[in-house]
Design a protein around this motif. Structure first.
Motif, short mmCIF file in Angstrom:
data_model
loop_
_atom_site.label_atom_id
_atom_site.label_comp_id
_atom_site.label_asym_id
_atom_site.label_seq_id
_atom_site.Cartn_x
_atom_site.Cartn_y
_atom_site.Cartn_z
N TYR A 351 0.88 -1.17 0.00
CA TYR A 351 0.00 0.00 0.00
C TYR A 351 0.92 1.23 0.00
N ILE A 352 0.91 1.98 -1.10
CA ILE A 352 1.79 3.15 -1.24
C ILE A 352 1.15 4.35 -0.53
N TYR A 353 1.88 4.93 0.44
CA TYR A 353 1.34 6.10 1.15
C TYR A 353 2.09 7.39 0.83
N HIS A 354 3.19 7.27 0.11
CA HIS A 354 3.91 8.47 -0.34
C HIS A 354 4.59 8.14 -1.67
N LEU A 355 4.44 9.04 -2.66
CA LEU A 355 5.03 8.78 -3.98
C LEU A 355 5.31 10.10 -4.69
N ASN A 356 6.56 10.27 -5.10
CA ASN A 356 6.95 11.39 -5.95
C ASN A 356 6.95 10.87 -7.39
N THR A 357 5.97 11.31 -8.19
CA THR A 357 5.83 10.76 -9.53
C THR A 357 6.95 11.21 -10.47
N ASP A 358 7.67 12.27 -10.10
CA ASP A 358 8.79 12.71 -10.93
C ASP A 358 10.02 11.84 -10.72
N THR A 359 10.36 11.60 -9.46
CA THR A 359 11.55 10.78 -9.15
C THR A 359 11.22 9.30 -9.10
#
Length: 425
Positions: A351-359
């Motif tokens: 379960y992803i709770y933090h994601l930087n879509t650029d990096t």
């Protein structure tokens, strides 16, 4: 009296450099020679005596505004007063009367200070007798914190992490039978401050330990916080091996702990150096929770000890320190439990709770292999170049969904630390 060509220098407003709170004299000789405090805006200031004139009843002093990091480093002997002046762009010559009232203040640069008025290269903070209490404050600085704001989830994690850290240190004291309770106090102005008071009560209802009040528990907790936020990372080898050759700072902490037992007339643990070493390893996991919050919405945090008359800087953590601390905590875990890395991609539910879509980096929850009721929070990296918007990865983030991924996992014991995820739309 040297006039420092003050008639040519720019006047500045007194309130920028006037110490109005937390005034403390570090060295005194007829006049306060070296002192610290804060101005009305909460900026840290270091002041020093230059000279006085009995005829004009005038005193000349030097006031310099410090960053929170410089302030902490100076008080803990990491940088000298000369280094502060060399690197500062906020130095002022201050005229005072003999009642120490500021008359005028002038802007001056380091190169304009005559050599005879400069401190020596060995001008480190003098040793002082510090008072302690069981009241603490964590002051967040930078970004949102400078607007007196903070992200509720991050504040909650800091509160819970520091509460567990404080209470566990008291619970670990063998033979005291103390019940610790960390109480939150109202948030305070000045960046964003989270305030704590550690309340102690004895389990026994029949008098308890009559000598408990003599035990310097407050000093021990303050020194413990100072050590783990200042010296722990320097002593890596002590915690990753069977090295019993303690550093001077760790010996000081051990001596304070011994004093706690001796003053309370309670028998010390059989091997007190092993006891404190293991307790520091245990506490590092709690302290790591605080370091994990630094960087995104605030740049640094100062941990302060609060008494009725002063604030004492116990620790300063910024992103560089946090990265180093987390790496060393991982090294310690590896030395105890070993590390395994998947040789091929395997299927995991996360379960992803933090994601930087650029990096393409972030953090996720995943259940531990040995106990599905406990979860790890590994860092993740999603391979590939395709955009992540409107994929299962952002669905997991925004819709609170558990998803299946193929990944190579890095584990310490059965705890997941990192997932290298194979992109799959």
């Amino acid at each position: 009296m040297n006039d420092f060509n003050l008639h040519r220098r720019q006047l500045i407003k007194n309130d920028q450099i006037e110490i109005v709170n937390n005034y403390s004299v570090l060295h005194f000789d007829d006049f306060p020679i070296l002192y610290i405090g804060t101005n009305k805006y909460g900026n840290k200031i270091i002041g020093s005596h230059l000279e006085e004139d009995d005829d004009t009843k005038m005193i000349l002093t030097l006031h310099t505004i410090l960053t929170n990091k410089e302030f902490h480093q100076f008080l803990n002997g990491k940088i000298s007063y000369l280094e502060i002046l060399k690197n500062s762009t906020s130095i002022s010559i201050v005229e005072k009367d003999y009642k120490f009232k500021i008359l005028k203040a002038y802007d001056i640069d380091f190169d304009s200070l005559p050599n005879e008025y400069l401190p020596t290269s060995e001008s480190y903070c003098p040793a002082t007798v510090k008072s302690h209490s069981l009241t603490f404050s964590i002051s967040l600085q930078g970004k949102l914190a400078d607007l007196n704001k903070a992200i509720a989830d991050e504040v909650s994690k800091i509160q819970n992490g520091f509460t567990e850290f404080l209470e566990d240190r008291i619970k670990s004291l063998k033979g005291f039978d103390l019940v610790p309770k960390a109480l939150l106090q109202p948030y305070a102005e000045g960046s964003f401050k989270i305030n704590f008071e550690l309340d102690l009560s004895q389990k026994s209802k029949k008098g308890g330990n009559l000598f408990l009040s003599q035990a310097p528990i407050d000093k021990y907790i303050a020194n413990y916080i100072n050590y783990i936020s200042e010296n722990f990372t320097e002593d890596k080898d002590i915690f990753t091996s069977k090295n019993e050759d303690f550093s001077d700072k760790l010996k000081e902490l051990e001596a304070t702990l011994s004093d706690v037992y001796e003053k309370a007339f309670i028998t010390k643990p059989n091997n007190i150096n092993s006891f404190i070493k293991e307790d520091l390893i245990k506490s590092a996991g709690k302290f790591e929770k605080i370091t994990e919050q630094v960087g995104k919405h605030f740049e640094s945090a100062s941990i302060l000890g609060i008494t009725e008359t002063a604030e004492t800087s116990l620790g300063f953590i910024d992103i560089d320190y946090c990265n180093k601390f987390q790496t060393i905590v991982e090294d310690i875990e590896v030395s105890k439990k070993g590390m395994t890395i998947d040789s091929e991609f395997k299927e995991y539910k996360i379960y992803i709770y933090h994601l930087n879509t650029d990096t393409r980096t972030g953090n996720a929850f995943i259940r531990n292999l040995d106990n599905e009721e406990e979860m790890s929070k590994p860092k993740i990296k999603i391979n590939g170049d395709d955009g992540l918007e409107q994929t299962k990865y952002t669905e997991s983030l925004y819709l609170n969904k558990w998803i299946s991924v193929k990944a190579k996992a890095k584990k310490i014991g059965e705890k997941f630390k990192y997932l290298d995820i194979d992109y799959d739309n």
